[in-house]
Scaffold this motif. Sequence first.
Motif, short mmCIF file in Angstrom:
data_model
loop_
_atom_site.label_atom_id
_atom_site.label_comp_id
_atom_site.label_asym_id
_atom_site.label_seq_id
_atom_site.Cartn_x
_atom_site.Cartn_y
_atom_site.Cartn_z
N GLY A 53 0.79 -1.23 0.00
CA GLY A 53 0.00 0.00 0.00
C GLY A 53 0.82 1.27 0.00
N GLU A 54 2.11 1.17 0.31
CA GLU A 54 2.97 2.35 0.29
C GLU A 54 3.50 2.58 -1.13
OE1 GLU A 54 6.11 2.56 3.09
OE2 GLU A 54 4.88 1.93 4.80
N PRO A 55 3.88 3.83 -1.45
CA PRO A 55 4.47 4.09 -2.78
C PRO A 55 5.76 3.29 -2.96
CG PRO A 55 3.90 6.14 -1.68
CD PRO A 55 3.77 5.06 -0.65
N LYS A 56 5.98 2.80 -4.16
CA LYS A 56 7.21 2.09 -4.48
C LYS A 56 8.39 3.04 -4.37
CE LYS A 56 9.38 -0.68 -8.11
NZ LYS A 56 9.25 -1.19 -9.50
N GLY A 57 9.44 2.62 -3.68
CA GLY A 57 10.54 3.53 -3.40
C GLY A 57 11.65 3.55 -4.44
N THR A 58 12.09 2.39 -4.87
CA THR A 58 13.29 2.35 -5.71
C THR A 58 12.97 2.69 -7.17
OG1 THR A 58 12.95 -0.03 -6.04
CG2 THR A 58 14.42 0.65 -4.26
N TRP A 59 13.92 3.37 -7.81
CA TRP A 59 13.82 3.60 -9.25
C TRP A 59 14.23 2.32 -9.97
CZ3 TRP A 59 11.19 7.68 -9.06
CH2 TRP A 59 11.57 8.86 -8.44
N GLY A 60 13.66 2.09 -11.14
CA GLY A 60 14.06 0.94 -11.94
C GLY A 60 15.46 1.11 -12.49
N ILE A 61 16.22 0.02 -12.53
CA ILE A 61 17.59 0.09 -13.07
C ILE A 61 17.58 0.55 -14.51
CG2 ILE A 61 19.60 -1.31 -13.69
CD1 ILE A 61 19.10 -3.00 -11.23
N ARG A 62 16.63 0.07 -15.29
CA ARG A 62 16.54 0.48 -16.69
C ARG A 62 16.23 1.96 -16.81
NH1 ARG A 62 13.24 -4.44 -19.79
NH2 ARG A 62 14.83 -6.06 -19.46
#
Length: 223
Positions: free
Chosen positions: A176-185
């Motif tokens: 339910g929390e916003p996704k934190g990490t940016w995608g590597i691509r």
Amino acid sequence: MEKTPGLVAVTKFVRPGSAVYASYINYMDRDEAVHGGEIHPDYSAYSENYMGNPEKTTGLFSMDYDRLSEDTAQIYKQQFRQAQENGSLLWQTVLSFDNQWLEELGIYDPTSQTLDESRVRGMTRVFMKTLLDKEQLTLASWTAAVHYNTDNIHVHVAIVDPVGQRERVPDGKYAGEPKGTWGIRSLRAAKSAAVNETRRIKNLSGHISRQASSLQSLSTLSS
């Protein structure tokens, strides 16, 4: 951490209840945020020994402004406050440049220690536009500043999602929390876009200079 020649991107994030989040919002309308100078650690979004302190900055800029005025700083501060109230994360990204690479591109003169900040801002904007497009955060708000407090010139970027575009974690501890990490691509594409655009501008400038020299030579021969 992903590396592109001359450019390294490091990123982390903090949750809306973090003291670091609140301190950055408080910092945004301080004199050193608008006019540049040394940031007190208590007001730095990177105060948890993220890149070292004290922070020496030239002042905040954004996608649309080369330097935030007191009025525009208040607008961005409100967007960051709205994001915090809506549960957005505060993403902290640092773009660190190899000074020799900047010198080769004609962006940095080590003798006079002068930096073409407009081109650094341009690289940052290309990086951020590409990153946020890839991450589907087209309405995100961000501010950034060029920093000189380490051996390598770098840019600190603070990003928030005021309207809640960020996808949510589907399950697990942080469901339910916003996704934190940016995608590597996404990071790779952003760095590649920034580097390629900078090289393109350098090549274009060199081509224009050669054309100007050729025209001058022709003019000299005909006189």
